[in-house]
Design an enzyme around this catalytic site. Structure first.
Site, short mmCIF file in Angstrom:
data_model
loop_
_atom_site.label_atom_id
_atom_site.label_comp_id
_atom_site.label_asym_id
_atom_site.label_seq_id
_atom_site.Cartn_x
_atom_site.Cartn_y
_atom_site.Cartn_z
N GLY A 160 -12.01 4.18 -8.54
CA GLY A 160 -11.55 4.50 -9.89
C GLY A 160 -10.13 4.07 -10.14
CB SER A 231 -13.24 0.47 -5.77
OG SER A 231 -12.33 -0.19 -6.61
CG ASP A 332 -15.05 -7.30 -6.47
OD1 ASP A 332 -14.37 -7.18 -7.51
OD2 ASP A 332 -15.27 -6.36 -5.69
CG HIS A 364 -15.35 -3.93 -8.28
ND1 HIS A 364 -14.73 -4.10 -7.06
CD2 HIS A 364 -14.98 -2.69 -8.72
CE1 HIS A 364 -14.02 -3.01 -6.77
NE2 HIS A 364 -14.17 -2.15 -7.75
#
Length: 423
Positions: A160, A231, A332, A364
């Site tokens: 995030g 991520s 990505d 991604h």
């Protein structure tokens, strides 16, 4: 680790709201001790059959509704606080609009997952693991009984961009892994501007410690824990793991051991901040914000596991690290695939067992959202499950005959979502 005074970036309104966040999600979700679990089982088995099951269901439903409302309020309030801090900018507005379109296209799947997240008896939501805001985790318990031995555990740290991470983002992964007899703990942590990178790493480490020391109460094996991050969560969890290895190598007092982590799964992560700052700036995560999140450029080395591996003084710590498996999509654009490649090379250079699995043509979000929502066979998911069950012949047999995962979103919507994705 402390933030420098001149880099404190949490608005006064957020600081004042921390106690509200604590009260908002505290309550009855404390993890019970093993003795408490046993007492509850005994009481349940000895109670007579009457109308109490119906009453319990009604109370549980009301509690779930209240929890859903509380979680929605928290996310909404933090989102507005974040937008107020970021201000108005062309790139942020365009990406926000793209995110709204992306979410709408995937909404059929999100609604199904959300229903299970809030109302499934297999999900234990917002268990308190620390005394800071957002120190909560969700547990996904397999539907099969736990009397057939302790089950493997995945501790998942969601992504995030360090600013919109939330434990429920891992609900699809948690639900699907639980179907394969794997317990999943999805950790929440303070996001920017509630906290900066040292807060996030500390929260993740505390959450991992909590799982290591308490998961047996839910039938989890404290010596078969797999750490996974996606991520920004891959970066945070990798930092937490490396910091723990350093503490152990120095002989510091510890509450959990790196040896309890059987393997580390890093999905679409970045592990060298020096190589990412300009890339993120060009994609809308502006340099000034990124530096505030990371506590200034002087902290880049401390929070770049790839860079720290080159320091001879931490060579002993590196020898304690578990098997690292990194996954990345070749297309990505949020975090270049090169980030996982160079980290793999750095790990192998100090003789840490590490491998990189590259997925050609994947973006991604393909690996973490579109492919799981697509259902059926999933190369990444199947690899993780086979890795976790590698030493369990019965589990491998069950995996071989497991029904294909249900499709949650039509293919047309998935392709359109891929086109408009802001990630």
């Amino acid at each position: 680790m402390q933030s420098s005074p001149n880099l404190l970036c949490c608005p006064m309104s957020l600081r004042a709201a921390k106690s509200d966040d604590m009260a908002l999600l505290h309550g009855s979700n404390r993890l019970p001790l093993p003795e408490e679990v046993r007492r509850r089982v005994i009481r349940k088995s000895s109670s007579s059959v009457d109308v109490s099951p119906r009453i319990c269901r009604q109370q549980s439903f009301g509690r779930d509704i209240g929890h859903a409302a509380a979680e929605t309020y928290l996310i909404t309030r933090l989102s507005f606080n974040l937008l107020g801090y970021l201000g108005v900018g062309y790139q942020w507005i365009t990406r926000l609009l793209a995110l709204a379109c992306y979410a709408m296209l995937l909404m059929p799947g999100f609604l199904q997952v959300a229903y299970l997240y809030f109302f499934s008896s297999q999900v234990r939501r917002s268990i308190v693991y620390g005394d800071q805001p957002r120190n909560r985790l969700d547990l996904y318990i397999p539907p099969t009984p736990t009397n057939d031995g302790l089950k493997p555990v995945v501790v998942f740290v969601t992504g995030g961009a360090w600013i919109i991470g939330y434990k429920a983002w891992g609900s699809l992964l948690g639900l699907q892994l639980a179907e394969r007899d794997i317990i999943v703990a999805c950790l929440d942590y303070r996001n920017f501007p509630q906290g900066t990178i040292s807060d996030m790493v500390n929260d993740a480490a505390q959450g991992i410690s909590f799982v290591c020391n308490n998961i047996s109460a839910f039938g989890g094996d404290p010596n078969r824990i797999y750490l996974m991050g996606q991520s920004a969560g891959a970066h945070i969890s990798s930092c937490a793991l490396f910091e723990q290895a350093i503490k152990e190598s120095r002989g510091d007092s510890i509450s959990w051991s790196v040896s309890q982590i059987k393997a580390y799964f890093g999905l679409s992560g970045g592990y060298n901040l020096f190589n990412l700052v300009e890339h993120f700036h060009n994609r809308g995560l502006y340099r000034s914000i990124f530096l505030s999140i990371m506590e200034g450029e002087e902290s880049f080395e401390q929070f770049s596991p790839e860079v720290r591996l080159k320091d001879p003084s931490v060579r002993k710590a590196a020898s304690l690290l578990p098997h690292n498996i990194l996954f990345h999509g070749s297309e990505d654009s949020s975090i270049p695939a090169e980030a996982s490649k160079t980290f793999t090379d750095a790990l192998q250079a100090v003789e840490v067992k590490a491998e990189l699995i590259m997925y050609k043509g994947k973006t991604h979000t393909d690996l973490f959202l579109q492919d799981p929502l697509r259902g059926g066979k999933d190369e990444l998911f199947d690899y993780i499950v086979s890795m976790i069950h590698a030493d369990d012949k019965d589990a491998l047999k069950n995996d071989a005959v497991a029904p294909p995962r249900k499709r949650l979103v039509p293919e047309l919507l998935l392709k359109l979502a891929g086109k408009v994705s802001p990630f």
